[in-house]
Write a protein that holds these residues in place. Sequence first.
Motif, mmCIF file in Angstrom:
data_model
loop_
_atom_site.group_PDB
_atom_site.id
_atom_site.type_symbol
_atom_site.label_atom_id
_atom_site.label_comp_id
_atom_site.label_asym_id
_atom_site.label_seq_id
_atom_site.Cartn_x
_atom_site.Cartn_y
_atom_site.Cartn_z
ATOM 1 N N GLY A 154 0.817 -1.200 0.000
ATOM 2 C CA GLY A 154 0.000 0.000 0.000
ATOM 3 C C GLY A 154 0.848 1.245 0.000
ATOM 4 O O GLY A 154 2.076 1.190 0.038
ATOM 5 N N TYR A 155 0.183 2.391 -0.042
ATOM 6 C CA TYR A 155 0.861 3.679 -0.060
ATOM 7 C C TYR A 155 -0.056 4.707 0.600
ATOM 8 O O TYR A 155 -1.246 4.477 0.807
ATOM 9 C CB TYR A 155 1.199 4.116 -1.490
ATOM 10 C CG TYR A 155 -0.030 4.411 -2.309
ATOM 11 C CD1 TYR A 155 -0.558 5.698 -2.367
ATOM 12 C CD2 TYR A 155 -0.706 3.400 -2.978
ATOM 13 C CE1 TYR A 155 -1.715 5.964 -3.079
ATOM 14 C CE2 TYR A 155 -1.860 3.657 -3.701
ATOM 15 C CZ TYR A 155 -2.357 4.945 -3.742
ATOM 16 O OH TYR A 155 -3.501 5.202 -4.436
ATOM 17 N N ALA A 156 0.512 5.857 0.919
ATOM 18 C CA ALA A 156 -0.276 6.988 1.417
ATOM 19 C C ALA A 156 0.342 8.259 0.855
ATOM 20 O O ALA A 156 1.564 8.383 0.797
ATOM 21 C CB ALA A 156 -0.284 7.028 2.939
ATOM 22 N N THR A 157 -0.500 9.175 0.419
ATOM 23 C CA THR A 157 -0.044 10.467 -0.078
ATOM 24 C C THR A 157 -0.631 11.564 0.799
ATOM 25 O O THR A 157 -1.769 11.454 1.267
ATOM 26 C CB THR A 157 -0.488 10.708 -1.533
ATOM 27 O OG1 THR A 157 -1.913 10.656 -1.588
ATOM 28 C CG2 THR A 157 0.091 9.662 -2.474
ATOM 29 N N ARG A 213 -8.436 -1.000 -0.468
ATOM 30 C CA ARG A 213 -9.029 -0.117 0.535
ATOM 31 C C ARG A 213 -8.598 1.315 0.263
ATOM 32 O O ARG A 213 -7.531 1.552 -0.283
ATOM 33 C CB ARG A 213 -8.571 -0.490 1.951
ATOM 34 C CG ARG A 213 -9.099 -1.808 2.432
ATOM 35 C CD ARG A 213 -8.919 -1.985 3.918
ATOM 36 N NE ARG A 213 -7.524 -1.878 4.334
ATOM 37 C CZ ARG A 213 -7.133 -1.843 5.609
ATOM 38 N NH1 ARG A 213 -8.017 -1.910 6.568
ATOM 39 N NH2 ARG A 213 -5.867 -1.747 5.921
ATOM 40 N N GLU A 214 -9.419 2.239 0.689
ATOM 41 C CA GLU A 214 -9.138 3.658 0.557
ATOM 42 C C GLU A 214 -9.502 4.315 1.892
ATOM 43 O O GLU A 214 -10.652 4.258 2.318
ATOM 44 C CB GLU A 214 -9.989 4.218 -0.584
ATOM 45 C CG GLU A 214 -9.747 5.649 -0.911
ATOM 46 C CD GLU A 214 -10.618 6.086 -2.077
ATOM 47 O OE1 GLU A 214 -10.056 6.262 -3.168
ATOM 48 O OE2 GLU A 214 -11.841 6.272 -1.882
ATOM 49 N N ILE A 215 -8.499 4.914 2.554
ATOM 50 C CA ILE A 215 -8.711 5.528 3.854
ATOM 51 C C ILE A 215 -8.258 6.979 3.780
ATOM 52 O O ILE A 215 -7.117 7.250 3.410
ATOM 53 C CB ILE A 215 -7.955 4.785 4.973
ATOM 54 C CG1 ILE A 215 -8.477 3.350 5.088
ATOM 55 C CG2 ILE A 215 -8.113 5.482 6.306
ATOM 56 C CD1 ILE A 215 -7.512 2.325 4.688
ATOM 57 N N PHE A 216 -9.142 7.894 4.143
ATOM 58 C CA PHE A 216 -8.802 9.308 4.159
ATOM 59 C C PHE A 216 -8.143 9.628 5.491
ATOM 60 O O PHE A 216 -8.584 9.173 6.542
ATOM 61 C CB PHE A 216 -10.047 10.162 3.920
ATOM 62 C CG PHE A 216 -10.599 9.960 2.538
ATOM 63 C CD1 PHE A 216 -10.109 10.701 1.477
ATOM 64 C CD2 PHE A 216 -11.557 8.992 2.287
ATOM 65 C CE1 PHE A 216 -10.583 10.498 0.189
ATOM 66 C CE2 PHE A 216 -12.037 8.782 1.009
ATOM 67 C CZ PHE A 216 -11.547 9.535 -0.044
ATOM 68 N N PHE A 223 -0.291 1.927 10.371
ATOM 69 C CA PHE A 223 -0.371 3.341 9.998
ATOM 70 C C PHE A 223 -1.819 3.825 9.973
ATOM 71 O O PHE A 223 -2.136 4.869 10.543
ATOM 72 C CB PHE A 223 0.280 3.540 8.628
ATOM 73 C CG PHE A 223 0.347 4.963 8.170
ATOM 74 C CD1 PHE A 223 1.336 5.811 8.629
ATOM 75 C CD2 PHE A 223 -0.579 5.456 7.265
ATOM 76 C CE1 PHE A 223 1.404 7.130 8.196
ATOM 77 C CE2 PHE A 223 -0.520 6.769 6.827
ATOM 78 C CZ PHE A 223 0.474 7.611 7.298
ATOM 79 N N VAL A 224 -2.710 3.097 9.330
ATOM 80 C CA VAL A 224 -4.086 3.585 9.162
ATOM 81 C C VAL A 224 -4.996 3.249 10.344
ATOM 82 O O VAL A 224 -5.940 3.987 10.609
ATOM 83 C CB VAL A 224 -4.735 3.082 7.846
ATOM 84 C CG1 VAL A 224 -3.965 3.591 6.645
ATOM 85 C CG2 VAL A 224 -4.875 1.588 7.812
ATOM 86 N N ASP A 225 -4.737 2.167 11.041
ATOM 87 C CA ASP A 225 -5.631 1.752 12.126
ATOM 88 C C ASP A 225 -5.251 2.321 13.481
ATOM 89 O O ASP A 225 -6.121 2.588 14.305
ATOM 90 C CB ASP A 225 -5.689 0.225 12.218
ATOM 91 C CG ASP A 225 -6.345 -0.397 11.005
ATOM 92 O OD1 ASP A 225 -7.143 0.289 10.328
ATOM 93 O OD2 ASP A 225 -6.052 -1.576 10.700
ATOM 94 N N GLY A 242 -2.245 18.781 7.178
ATOM 95 C CA GLY A 242 -2.440 18.284 5.834
ATOM 96 C C GLY A 242 -3.506 17.210 5.789
ATOM 97 O O GLY A 242 -3.999 16.754 6.818
ATOM 98 N N LYS A 243 -3.846 16.855 4.577
ATOM 99 C CA LYS A 243 -4.817 15.787 4.337
ATOM 100 C C LYS A 243 -4.201 14.806 3.371
ATOM 101 O O LYS A 243 -3.328 15.162 2.584
ATOM 102 C CB LYS A 243 -6.107 16.352 3.758
ATOM 103 C CG LYS A 243 -6.900 17.173 4.762
ATOM 104 C CD LYS A 243 -8.317 17.365 4.303
ATOM 105 C CE LYS A 243 -9.143 18.058 5.337
ATOM 106 N NZ LYS A 243 -9.822 17.178 6.248
ATOM 107 N N GLY A 244 -4.681 13.574 3.429
ATOM 108 C CA GLY A 244 -4.118 12.569 2.548
ATOM 109 C C GLY A 244 -5.029 11.387 2.336
ATOM 110 O O GLY A 244 -6.153 11.331 2.836
ATOM 111 N N LEU A 245 -4.492 10.450 1.585
ATOM 112 C CA LEU A 245 -5.215 9.243 1.209
ATOM 113 C C LEU A 245 -4.269 8.056 1.319
ATOM 114 O O LEU A 245 -3.152 8.101 0.792
ATOM 115 C CB LEU A 245 -5.712 9.376 -0.233
ATOM 116 C CG LEU A 245 -6.460 8.197 -0.827
ATOM 117 C CD1 LEU A 245 -7.801 8.005 -0.115
ATOM 118 C CD2 LEU A 245 -6.696 8.429 -2.306
ATOM 119 N N ALA A 246 -4.711 7.028 2.011
ATOM 120 C CA ALA A 246 -3.949 5.782 2.099
ATOM 121 C C ALA A 246 -4.712 4.720 1.313
ATOM 122 O O ALA A 246 -5.931 4.606 1.435
ATOM 123 C CB ALA A 246 -3.787 5.349 3.557
ATOM 124 N N GLY A 247 -3.999 3.981 0.500
ATOM 125 C CA GLY A 247 -4.631 2.950 -0.305
ATOM 126 C C GLY A 247 -3.856 1.654 -0.263
ATOM 127 O O GLY A 247 -2.625 1.663 -0.217
#
Length: 186
Positions: A59-62, A89-92, A124-126, A78-83
Amino acid sequence: MNKLFFLILLVVSSVQTVAAADKSPEQMQSQIRQSSAQILNQLYGIAPSARKQVAAAYGYATFSAFGMKLMVAGGGSGKGLAGSREPRREIFMKMASVQAGLGFGIKKTSLVFVFKSKAAFDQFVDSGWEVGGQASVAATDGHSGLAMDGAVSVAPGVWLYQMTDQGLAAELAVKGTKFYRDSELN
């Protein structure tokens, strides 16, 4: 000093809040998706080998980040997106940072995290993520602003590309930064 620090954080967070105030969650999601695609395209233009690294990763996150530093304190947001790839999956996400130390300026950066494993991505996302250290090494060609083609390892199985207006920086300049889910957009 504490009053100045909190004033800077208030100004930085207000800039982001005002920009998002008149948009629906769907519009914000669309804007973040577009920003994510632009950040990846910018990275691939500067460091073509990054395309294979991102494609091969779990996965990655920007993130698109804005920071400000006045005198002895600073902050950013900032804001980003992890996929992730499998399952898709797509997590804001959001980020917030604080800095101490002498300086002055405004900086816009783009970050791309590359996660080699499911465990690194999930953590990272959870669970959110905090970065406390800072290292800074940038290499450019001196003419066009293009930088060294590479990333910085920030944790086991996690690599970070950081881009500025001058190109790709081989640096970790996310000191005092917290990354977390955006509860309004997920």
